[in-house]
Structures are given as structure tokens and as C-alpha cells.
Design an enzyme around this catalytic site. Sequence first.
Site, mmCIF file in Angstrom:
data_model
loop_
_atom_site.group_PDB
_atom_site.id
_atom_site.type_symbol
_atom_site.label_atom_id
_atom_site.label_comp_id
_atom_site.label_asym_id
_atom_site.label_seq_id
_atom_site.Cartn_x
_atom_site.Cartn_y
_atom_site.Cartn_z
ATOM 1 N N LYS A 215 22.593 -26.818 -45.452
ATOM 2 C CA LYS A 215 23.652 -25.640 -45.514
ATOM 3 C C LYS A 215 25.143 -26.381 -45.978
ATOM 4 C CE LYS A 215 22.097 -23.243 -43.029
ATOM 5 N NZ LYS A 215 20.799 -23.994 -42.239
ATOM 6 N N ARG B 81 20.495 -14.372 -40.040
ATOM 7 C CA ARG B 81 19.381 -15.736 -39.449
ATOM 8 C C ARG B 81 17.448 -14.621 -39.036
ATOM 9 N NH1 ARG B 81 22.443 -20.102 -38.780
ATOM 10 N NH2 ARG B 81 21.250 -21.908 -37.281
ATOM 11 N N ARG C 57 22.607 -36.877 -37.299
ATOM 12 C CA ARG C 57 23.608 -36.147 -37.488
ATOM 13 C C ARG C 57 24.951 -36.133 -35.888
ATOM 14 N NH1 ARG C 57 23.799 -30.721 -39.372
ATOM 15 N NH2 ARG C 57 22.765 -30.344 -37.213
ATOM 16 N N ARG D 125 26.353 -33.315 -31.812
ATOM 17 C CA ARG D 125 27.177 -31.689 -31.407
ATOM 18 C C ARG D 125 25.211 -30.983 -30.614
ATOM 19 N NH1 ARG D 125 25.721 -28.424 -36.767
ATOM 20 N NH2 ARG D 125 24.342 -26.848 -35.117
HETATM 21 P P1 ADP Z 1 21.906 -25.215 -37.919
HETATM 22 O O1 ADP Z 1 22.049 -24.458 -39.575
HETATM 23 O O2 ADP Z 1 21.995 -26.410 -38.664
HETATM 24 O O3 ADP Z 1 20.896 -24.778 -36.946
HETATM 25 P P2 ADP Z 1 24.337 -23.825 -37.674
HETATM 26 O O4 ADP Z 1 26.034 -24.034 -37.562
HETATM 27 O O5 ADP Z 1 24.416 -22.706 -39.034
HETATM 28 O O6 ADP Z 1 23.198 -25.097 -37.573
HETATM 29 O O7 ADP Z 1 23.905 -22.736 -36.619
HETATM 30 C C1 ADP Z 1 23.614 -23.543 -34.589
HETATM 31 C C2 ADP Z 1 23.622 -22.506 -33.736
HETATM 32 O O8 ADP Z 1 24.575 -21.671 -33.797
HETATM 33 C C3 ADP Z 1 22.126 -21.630 -33.690
HETATM 34 O O9 ADP Z 1 20.983 -22.803 -33.475
HETATM 35 C C4 ADP Z 1 22.294 -20.247 -33.373
HETATM 36 O O10 ADP Z 1 22.534 -20.265 -31.694
HETATM 37 C C5 ADP Z 1 24.074 -20.319 -33.742
HETATM 38 N N1 ADP Z 1 24.349 -19.418 -35.138
HETATM 39 C C6 ADP Z 1 24.444 -20.080 -36.441
HETATM 40 N N2 ADP Z 1 24.557 -18.688 -36.585
HETATM 41 C C7 ADP Z 1 23.286 -18.327 -36.608
HETATM 42 C C8 ADP Z 1 22.950 -16.259 -36.725
HETATM 43 N N3 ADP Z 1 22.974 -15.889 -37.673
HETATM 44 N N4 ADP Z 1 22.526 -15.640 -35.525
HETATM 45 C C9 ADP Z 1 22.122 -16.337 -34.773
HETATM 46 N N5 ADP Z 1 22.568 -17.363 -33.779
HETATM 47 C C10 ADP Z 1 23.277 -18.596 -34.814
#
Ligand code: ADP
Length: 220
Positions: free
Chosen positions: A15, A90, A129, A160
Site C-alpha cells: 500500500k 482499519r 523489509r 521496523r
Molecule cells: P502495515 O500496513 O504494513 O501494517 P502501517 O505503517 O500502515 O503498516 O501500520 C503500522 C502500525 O501502525 C499498525 O500495526 C498499527 O499499530 C498502527 N496504525 C497505523 N494505522 C492505523 C490505524 N488506522 N488504526 C490503528 N492503528 C494504526
Amino acid sequence: MGVRLIIMGPPGVGKGTQGELLAERFGIPRLSTGDMIRAALSAGTPLGERVRVYYEAGDLVPDDVVLGLIAEAFDGPETAGGFLLDGFPRTVAQADGLGELLAARRIELDAVLSLEAPEQELVERISGRRVCEACGLVTHVRAVGDDAPCPACGCSLIQRSDDLAETVRNRLSVYREQTEPLLAYYARSGTGLTAVDGLGTKEAIRDRLLDALRRAETAA
Ligand code: ADP
């Protein structure tokens, strides 16, 4: 007229990479709640400290935190000409909250894109990654090899903190339980949902997304 999009999909599906390509193409900002949270964590802000335990366990941070971040972005000037939401919403509560934020501002979404890939591929992509501490480049051990420096700036590549194996498994089950129901949620909505195959080269996937977007626009 700007474009207003959501890009959804499981962790590791690409994404972020694709979101950046699309945002650049349309000249719109990419609003990634994950990036916003990582910025707060590394700056050590009170918000960052509040969400650290959730983030590091691979759990979702509370809905009110991310809704607050998105509301703030909508009230700034940068989203006036369109936006791409990456990693948000989410949960159903976040999608409902987003619906209210949009309705209050009389904004309509143009498309909700869903990027898909088999779970085996996701685990492999995430566990390999690596990100550059200095320039932010995101790459994979398949491309650069183990323990290599950043190909762009020569600084160290790191994993990460939420990309460690146990955390990845939790992120995938959190996705299945809390985020996957949103696919049906948007499929039933007026905007609809457009699914796109997330396997292949970066360019092939980008072209599929652009095609899907054209289809979504014609259908609207
Ligand atoms: P990925 O999609 O690969 O999990 P992201 O960078 O989108 O990576 O998200 C990493 C972390 O950030 C999630 O596991 C969560 O802890 C937090 N996070 C990101 N976006 C949200 C969201 N919309 N609601 C709740 N937690 C979020």
C-alpha cells in the site's frame, strides 16, 4: 478537481509503495496513519508515547487517536485538492468516523481500492523489509542482500520494530479480524470497492491500480 481515494489491504501488500506512486501521479498528498504514528514515535511526542505499546505489539492504536490525526489533516490546506488515505480506516468505527468527517465537509470519495496478495507472500515481504534510518528508503533483503548499507545514501538499513516475525503474525490476524470486514462495508457503500491483484512488478501493479481507478470513475 482532485482525486479522493482510499487504498486498503493487508500489511505488506505494498500500500505504501503504490500509495506514493498514485499520490505523485495525481499531485495529491498521501495520508498514512502508519507514517504519522512513526513520526510521533521517533519525535517522542505525548501522542507517540501513548501509542508505543500498541504499535510495537502490532496492535491497532486507539480509534480516537487516528481519527484525530485524519481530522487534523482534513482541516489543513494540503487536502483541499484531494488526498489518498493509506492504512486508514482499519476498523468499522474508523470507517464510520471517516464517513462523518467527510459528510461534515461535503466531501465524496472517488474510489476505494483494495490491494490483494496471498498470506505467504505478505509474511515474506514484511520479514525481509528494511528501511533506511537516514533517508527513509524502503527496500527488501531480496534486492540488497543481508546487512547491506542503503543503496541510496550509504547509511544503515534497519528493520521496523513492528516487522519482527512474532509481531507480523499478530498484525496479520488483527487485519483479518478488524480490517477485512471493511471490504464488505465499502463494497456495499455508494462508492463501492475495487479489488486489484498485488502480485507482480511495481509498475504492473501501478498500471492495474490506474485501470481500476478508471473503471471506478466510469461506474460512478
Ligand atoms: P502495515 O500496513 O504494513 O501494517 P502501517 O505503517 O500502515 O503498516 O501500520 C503500522 C502500525 O501502525 C499498525 O500495526 C498499527 O499499530 C498502527 N496504525 C497505523 N494505522 C492505523 C490505524 N488506522 N488504526 C490503528 N492503528 C494504526
